[in-house]
Design a protein around this motif. Sequence first.
Motif, short mmCIF file in Angstrom:
data_model
loop_
_atom_site.label_atom_id
_atom_site.label_comp_id
_atom_site.label_asym_id
_atom_site.label_seq_id
_atom_site.Cartn_x
_atom_site.Cartn_y
_atom_site.Cartn_z
N TYR A 120 -5.97 70.55 -6.95
CA TYR A 120 -5.43 70.20 -5.64
C TYR A 120 -5.03 71.45 -4.87
O TYR A 120 -4.54 72.42 -5.46
CB TYR A 120 -4.20 69.30 -5.78
CG TYR A 120 -4.48 67.98 -6.46
CD1 TYR A 120 -4.76 66.83 -5.71
CD2 TYR A 120 -4.46 67.88 -7.85
CE1 TYR A 120 -5.01 65.62 -6.34
CE2 TYR A 120 -4.71 66.67 -8.47
CZ TYR A 120 -4.99 65.54 -7.71
OH TYR A 120 -5.24 64.35 -8.33
N VAL A 121 -5.19 71.39 -3.56
CA VAL A 121 -4.72 72.43 -2.65
C VAL A 121 -3.78 71.78 -1.65
O VAL A 121 -4.13 70.76 -1.03
CB VAL A 121 -5.90 73.10 -1.91
CG1 VAL A 121 -5.37 74.15 -0.92
CG2 VAL A 121 -6.85 73.74 -2.90
N LEU A 122 -2.60 72.33 -1.50
CA LEU A 122 -1.63 71.79 -0.56
C LEU A 122 -1.95 72.26 0.85
O LEU A 122 -1.96 73.46 1.12
CB LEU A 122 -0.22 72.23 -0.95
CG LEU A 122 0.92 71.69 -0.08
CD1 LEU A 122 1.00 70.19 -0.14
CD2 LEU A 122 2.24 72.31 -0.49
N GLU A 123 -2.20 71.32 1.74
CA GLU A 123 -2.48 71.65 3.14
C GLU A 123 -1.20 71.62 3.97
O GLU A 123 -1.00 72.44 4.85
CB GLU A 123 -3.52 70.69 3.71
CG GLU A 123 -3.96 71.06 5.11
CD GLU A 123 -5.16 70.27 5.57
OE1 GLU A 123 -5.00 69.42 6.48
OE2 GLU A 123 -6.26 70.48 5.02
N ASP A 153 6.09 63.70 3.13
CA ASP A 153 4.72 63.38 3.54
C ASP A 153 3.87 64.65 3.41
O ASP A 153 4.25 65.72 3.91
CB ASP A 153 4.70 62.89 4.99
CG ASP A 153 5.38 61.54 5.15
OD1 ASP A 153 5.70 60.91 4.12
OD2 ASP A 153 5.59 61.11 6.30
N SER A 154 2.73 64.52 2.75
CA SER A 154 1.92 65.70 2.43
C SER A 154 0.44 65.43 2.65
O SER A 154 -0.02 64.29 2.60
CB SER A 154 2.14 66.12 0.97
OG SER A 154 3.49 66.39 0.69
N VAL A 155 -0.29 66.50 2.90
CA VAL A 155 -1.74 66.44 3.01
C VAL A 155 -2.32 67.36 1.94
O VAL A 155 -1.94 68.53 1.85
CB VAL A 155 -2.23 66.87 4.40
CG1 VAL A 155 -3.76 66.82 4.47
CG2 VAL A 155 -1.63 65.97 5.48
N LEU A 156 -3.22 66.82 1.13
CA LEU A 156 -3.81 67.57 0.02
C LEU A 156 -5.32 67.60 0.13
O LEU A 156 -5.94 66.69 0.70
CB LEU A 156 -3.45 66.92 -1.33
CG LEU A 156 -1.99 66.59 -1.62
CD1 LEU A 156 -1.90 65.88 -2.96
CD2 LEU A 156 -1.15 67.85 -1.63
N LEU A 157 -5.92 68.63 -0.41
CA LEU A 157 -7.36 68.66 -0.64
C LEU A 157 -7.58 68.50 -2.14
O LEU A 157 -7.00 69.23 -2.93
CB LEU A 157 -7.96 69.98 -0.16
CG LEU A 157 -7.87 70.28 1.34
CD1 LEU A 157 -8.54 71.61 1.65
CD2 LEU A 157 -8.51 69.17 2.16
N ARG A 158 -8.40 67.52 -2.52
CA ARG A 158 -8.68 67.26 -3.93
C ARG A 158 -10.12 67.69 -4.23
O ARG A 158 -11.05 67.31 -3.52
CB ARG A 158 -8.52 65.78 -4.23
CG ARG A 158 -8.82 65.40 -5.68
CD ARG A 158 -9.14 63.93 -5.81
NE ARG A 158 -7.98 63.10 -5.56
CZ ARG A 158 -7.33 62.42 -6.51
NH1 ARG A 158 -7.73 62.49 -7.76
NH2 ARG A 158 -6.29 61.67 -6.19
#
Length: 225
Positions: free
Chosen positions: A131-134, A182-187
Motif C-alpha cells: 500500500y501507498v498512502l496518498e 479518512d484516507s486514500v490509498l494505492l493498493r
Amino acid sequence: MKSYDIEGRKILVVNAGECFHAYQGLCPHQDVCLDEGYFDGQLLTCHQHLWQWDIRTGDAVGLAEAPLEKYEVEVSEGEIFVVQSSALKAVDMLKDVSPASLERLEGLARREQLPAGTVIYEVDDPADDLYVLESGRVEFTIGRDDRTRLAGFMLRKGEVFGWAALLEQHPRRIARAVCHEDSVLLRLNGEAMLEALEADPTSGLMVMRRLATLVARHTTGPQNS
C-alpha cells in the motif's frame, strides 16, 4: 514564494526566476509553514529547525531527513497551474525506477478511498498487497488481544506499508492496520509488482535495495508490515 490552500492541502509555489516550482507547503519535520522560511534562489530553508531542500528537485540537503513532495507546474497565458501527481512518484523506494516501469506500476495501482475506522488488514491476514498512502493517516498495532501496542503512523504522502508482500517467506501480516482518519490509498498486488520489476532488472535492483533499507529500519524498531 507563497502558499495556497488547494483541495485541502497547503501548496508552496516558488518563483525561481527562470521557472516556478511547487511543493508541499508544510515542513515534513513539524508541519511548519515553509513560506515563512528562506529561499536564496537554490535552497529552500525552514526557519524553525533549518532543514533545507534543493528547489529544483525537492531533495533533502544538510540536516533535512526527508524530501519535499513535488507537484508539477504548468504556466499558460500568465496563469500558474499546480498539477496533482501520482502518489507513486513520491515513494522513496521507487525513486530510481525508470519512467516506463513507473508507468507500468501506476497501471497496477488500485486507488481506494476508505473512511476512518476501516481495517485495512489484520494480524495473520495474507500479505498479498503493498500500500501507498496518498492522503490521510493509518495507525498500526502490533500484538494480540490485550497484549497490543501502537507501532507508529504513516503521515506523509508516498509512505509505503504492507511491504511484506514483496518478501519471500513472509506470507502473513504481523500488524493490524486501521485508517485513523479518512484516507486514500494505492493498493498494488505484490506478485504483479515483482513481475513488472523483473522486466526491468536495473529498476528492480534499486527497488530491492531501498526495500532492504526500509526493512532494516523497521525491524530494529516499531514494525508496520
